[in-house]
Write an enzyme that holds these catalytic residues in place. Sequence first.
Site, PDB file in Angstrom:
ATOM      1  N   ASP B 279      -7.064 -22.524  36.211  1.00  9.93           N
ATOM      2  CA  ASP B 279      -7.502 -22.295  37.586  1.00  9.93           C
ATOM      3  C   ASP B 279      -7.034 -20.902  38.015  1.00  9.93           C
ATOM      4  OD1 ASP B 279      -8.431 -24.143  40.120  1.00  9.93           O
ATOM      5  OD2 ASP B 279      -7.051 -22.526  40.711  1.00  9.93           O
ATOM      6  N   ASN B 287     -11.643 -14.375  47.602  1.00  8.83           N
ATOM      7  CA  ASN B 287     -13.022 -14.379  48.091  1.00  8.83           C
ATOM      8  C   ASN B 287     -13.083 -13.951  49.556  1.00  8.83           C
ATOM      9  OD1 ASN B 287     -15.185 -14.802  46.461  1.00  8.83           O
ATOM     10  ND2 ASN B 287     -15.080 -17.036  46.529  1.00  8.83           N
ATOM     11  N   HIS B 292     -17.663 -12.211  48.512  1.00  9.23           N
ATOM     12  CA  HIS B 292     -18.153 -13.033  47.400  1.00  9.23           C
ATOM     13  C   HIS B 292     -18.585 -12.229  46.171  1.00  9.23           C
ATOM     14  CE1 HIS B 292     -17.857 -17.073  48.955  1.00  9.23           C
ATOM     15  NE2 HIS B 292     -18.156 -16.581  50.153  1.00  9.23           N
ATOM     16  N   ASP B 296     -17.181 -12.947  42.503  1.00 11.27           N
ATOM     17  CA  ASP B 296     -17.987 -13.221  41.310  1.00 11.27           C
ATOM     18  C   ASP B 296     -17.565 -12.318  40.154  1.00 11.27           C
ATOM     19  OD1 ASP B 296     -19.327 -15.084  42.679  1.00 11.27           O
ATOM     20  OD2 ASP B 296     -21.207 -13.965  42.898  1.00 11.27           O
ATOM     21  N   GLU B 323     -13.633 -21.915  40.699  1.00 14.58           N
ATOM     22  CA  GLU B 323     -12.739 -21.026  39.958  1.00 14.58           C
ATOM     23  C   GLU B 323     -11.980 -21.777  38.864  1.00 14.58           C
ATOM     24  OE1 GLU B 323     -12.413 -22.114  42.974  1.00 14.58           O
ATOM     25  OE2 GLU B 323     -10.326 -22.355  43.614  1.00 14.58           O
TER      26      GLU B 323
END
Lengths: 408, 408
Positions: B279, B287, B292, B296, B323
């Site tokens: 994780d 984020n 965003h 990404d 994630e």
Amino acid sequence: MNGRAMPPGMDDASAGRAPLQAALDGGTLAQLRLPAFLEAQYHARRRAHAVAEIRSRWLLVAATIAVIAAVTFGFGNIPVDLYGAVVFGFGTVLLGVAAVGISVTVPALHPQVDRVLAGAAFVSLTGMLIGTVVAPAGTALRSIAEYGVIFITMAICTISSMSFRRAVLVVLAALATFFALGFAPDWSRFPYFALGSALIAGLTGLTFELRQRVVFLQERLLVLEKRELDELTRELGVISRQDALTGLANRRHFDEVFAREWAAAMREGAAMNLLFIDVDYFKRYNDHYGHQAGDDCLARVAAALAGQCKRGSDFVARYGGEEFVAFFPRTNSAGLRAIAQRMIDAVDELALPHAASDSSAHVTISVGLAVLAPEPGQSSEVLVQQADAALYRAKQAGRHCCVVAGDP
Amino acid sequence: MKDDAGGTPRDQERAYLDRLLAAGSWRRMNLPPAIEAAYQQYHYEVAVAHLRAYWPLVALAIVAVGGALFLLDLVPAPLRELVMTGVAIYFILAMGASVLARLSLGVDGIRWLLGLAATFGLLGMQLATVVVLATDDMGGIPQVGLVLVTVGVFSISNLLLRPALACVLTANLLFVLLVWRSEVPFEWPPFAMYSFGAALLGLIIGFSQEIRERTMFLQGRLLLLEKRATDLMADELAQLSRTDALTGLVNRRHFSEILQREWATALRDGEPLGLLFIDVDHFKAYNDRYGHPAGDACLQQVAAVLAIHAPRAADVMARFGGEEFVGLFPRTDADGLAVIAARIVAAVDALGIVHEGAPDRGRVTVSIGVAARPPAAGEHPDVLLQEADDALYAAKQAGRHRFMVAGR
């Protein structure tokens, strides 16, 4: 071969490519004996071809025969007592061609084309065979009749558009009739022109038919192949735009559509809007109920959100994880607030139990709403960030609510 | 993915062949050089196969026909030597062509071989008409032979239409020259009539035959391209349905399938199955802070590092959602997997992705839960997933940027 019954439901669509490929790979014998349903299709196709081909050519053929008749009368040195026979012979052939011409011109007669064709061919060949005996030996008339037999036999087996089987039957029937009528051929010449032409015509006719069959099989196969390719292209289009879990548009598709709408709004000087939606305490939901339940929850929420998109231009997508986005072109703020509230309500109505949530006993969502008239050169990302910021404020405000960007 | 022109050369050829097959026959007689060359190669390869397989039979048939003529006493005495010579010549031509076809002559070689055989076969028959005409005992028979050979050159010789026409014209030219120079009396008008008639019929048959073969060839080529496109599309579709669009790793659904399979294998073999649950730390904050698109990009970078650390063919790295990532390592025990986990933690740290929202380190880091053991009978593979998830939770609790091994 036509006679065999078609097995129920066995058409090209349900049988698929296998029988076609098998026939193509199976070589000559497999191609000459297709499964009954393919054989029927092949002959239907051949007949349609024949009708089209003959319709465009039969007048030319009739004219050619008229020219040959004229040459025969000019150079044939026809004895006076045979004049009537020659006129009768050419008249019969021309009548046969005319009958074929009529049968391809009148749609109602199309199913009879094969028979009319065979009849005309039979009459012509038989008459010409008789001519080789009736015409006096050593005359030009007899030579013309002999060449006539060669030409007609070749034409019947190759370019007549008849099936090879029928062509062979016609030639055999003409020969049989010729002998049955009691005519005795000149055996020192007969084998050369009659059997020689039958041999070459047979070989060529067989090649014709085989190629025609391969062309037919390939045509069918191409249709199926194209259909599958179209299907795959469509599927690929869907899968590359769709989120697998929720069935909503995926992030990539959203980016494309949103950019397009943004540009359109910029051109028209209209305002764009965006709803940023997040499932409250979803991480805890996952941890508490497991990933499978988490997935089910997202799918249910997605369906509830999609239910609020009434117009074709309304758009909702899964943005990633437990985040969704939606926009509603040409909708004013009041309308957008109402939609946001309806979305919250719709998820409430799902009443999905969420024991680990601090905001409610069931699954809830928070919504951030932003409206912006794009300015030239401005990135659509600005609106995404405003909506995301509004969502953040909604979370801060205790979740399970909607916050509009710019509201105090 | 592109369907029509403008795609790869293969797609362009598909679109071109589609148009060509929909256009009239004449277009097919004049193909672009590259396709024409391929077609001729195809045609003459079939011709060579025919020559090798069937022409010895043709040669035998010639001998049989000659023998029958003599046995049935159909050859007048003065012509015996001539007919014998003729049979011998045609036998040698047919047999010779068949034998020479066993050499690798190439397209040009075969064309010349067939062309010479056709030209001299025709010329021989033409000369016979002069000789026999002079004696007048079998009057008309060589003419019949001439008509049959002419049609045969166009239909069963395996020559294409244009070379066949060239052969017929050459033979006629040579014949006219020879007869003219030798000053033998010869009746030209009937010769012109049946020669021309035969050539015309031959041309029509040859044309129809070649059009069919060209159609066959083009369809075959199109089918091949179509099949390749379908296969490619099917692969792409399968690939797309198995991979995560953002990171290119295996997606959740496909991972579940692999886990089931590997679980069963490990159970059967009694081997340990290793699982990593990974994780990205404080990703939500990343984020929110960087937007965003940056989020990404961060996930993509991390995914690339993860992929490097699953080097064996059987190792699978997948995006589990948001994630979260999972790694599956067959035949790997906890100690081995701990080494890999330690490397991943270090490698992600070494990426040096700045993350000011991360409270302690200021960089993007990952936490990992490790679980590895042989499966027990009757156990669901999700149990292992849960153990790894629990270990991940422990790693988070212990301060993140580290791994924990389940059960230690």
